[in-house]
Scaffold this motif. Sequence first.
Motif, mmCIF file in Angstrom:
data_model
loop_
_atom_site.group_PDB
_atom_site.id
_atom_site.type_symbol
_atom_site.label_atom_id
_atom_site.label_comp_id
_atom_site.label_asym_id
_atom_site.label_seq_id
_atom_site.Cartn_x
_atom_site.Cartn_y
_atom_site.Cartn_z
ATOM 1 N N GLN A 1 11.745 52.994 71.519
ATOM 2 C CA GLN A 1 11.506 51.607 71.120
ATOM 3 C C GLN A 1 10.904 51.466 69.729
ATOM 4 O O GLN A 1 10.731 50.345 69.246
ATOM 5 C CB GLN A 1 10.566 50.933 72.124
ATOM 6 C CG GLN A 1 11.203 50.705 73.474
ATOM 7 C CD GLN A 1 10.389 49.735 74.298
ATOM 8 O OE1 GLN A 1 10.755 48.587 74.491
ATOM 9 N NE2 GLN A 1 9.255 50.210 74.784
ATOM 10 N N ALA A 2 10.583 52.580 69.104
ATOM 11 C CA ALA A 2 9.900 52.511 67.810
ATOM 12 C C ALA A 2 10.715 51.756 66.769
ATOM 13 O O ALA A 2 10.172 51.008 65.955
ATOM 14 C CB ALA A 2 9.590 53.924 67.318
ATOM 15 N N SER A 3 12.038 51.926 66.802
ATOM 16 C CA SER A 3 12.877 51.318 65.765
ATOM 17 C C SER A 3 13.239 49.866 66.049
ATOM 18 O O SER A 3 13.667 49.146 65.145
ATOM 19 C CB SER A 3 14.162 52.133 65.608
ATOM 20 O OG SER A 3 14.876 52.168 66.833
ATOM 21 N N SER A 4 13.074 49.420 67.302
ATOM 22 C CA SER A 4 13.517 48.066 67.647
ATOM 23 C C SER A 4 12.393 47.154 68.126
ATOM 24 O O SER A 4 12.639 45.988 68.422
ATOM 25 C CB SER A 4 14.590 48.135 68.743
ATOM 26 O OG SER A 4 14.065 48.748 69.910
ATOM 27 N N SER A 5 11.184 47.663 68.205
ATOM 28 C CA SER A 5 10.097 46.861 68.772
ATOM 29 C C SER A 5 9.777 45.635 67.928
ATOM 30 O O SER A 5 9.415 44.584 68.459
ATOM 31 C CB SER A 5 8.843 47.729 68.933
ATOM 32 O OG SER A 5 8.436 48.241 67.676
#
Length: 208
Positions: free
Chosen positions: A69-73
């Motif tokens: 989720q780091a790239s889309s949070s």
Amino acid sequence: MLDKTVFFMVKYVGVLGLIETLPPPAAVYAWVLGFGAMLFLAFTARPVRGRWVMALLALTVIVVPATLQASSSETLGWIWQGRYTLAIVVTLILAAGVTTRFRRFRITPWTKSLVRWGLVLGTLAYFYEFMEGPRRYTIGVMDHVNWTEMFQPEWQPPGTWQVLAVAYLVLLAVSGTLLYRLLTAPAWQARLAAPAPAARPAEHSHSG
């Protein structure tokens, strides 16, 4: 995101309805108690090489949700749900069983009592969790709802929730009884108390 890992454990136990009905805290505590005991036995078991697998899987359960989720949070928010990690959690539980397979387990009055009350606690916890289902669908789970209102439901599942509840409780009781007898049987006791197999010496071939 890493601080939400413990919250995901609630969803390992079970979320009902449109994922808005969380399991009862008592059921969660019972599950966490058993899960923690299992991890403790696995991380202190021998041979030590089994602990490395446990450490890798435990780290995966913690790190994977945050990494994915780091790239889309920032654009989508936190969309992860505990059920997405269930495959890894089940693998972790199976690995714990494999890791502790050589641990000696002697049947004594104390261990019998431990197994018995552990099964009773698990039975009550899962029955409590099960009852949240009929409660949610028959009368709802608002704060003002009383359990006694289930006897005047607005909706009934096939067979009525009373019959389903009794059937599930009987199933849990029979399963717990059979498991208790299996774990405390003399043959199983001898197998669990057997020492771990020693390493086989290297075999040397001799030409005739």
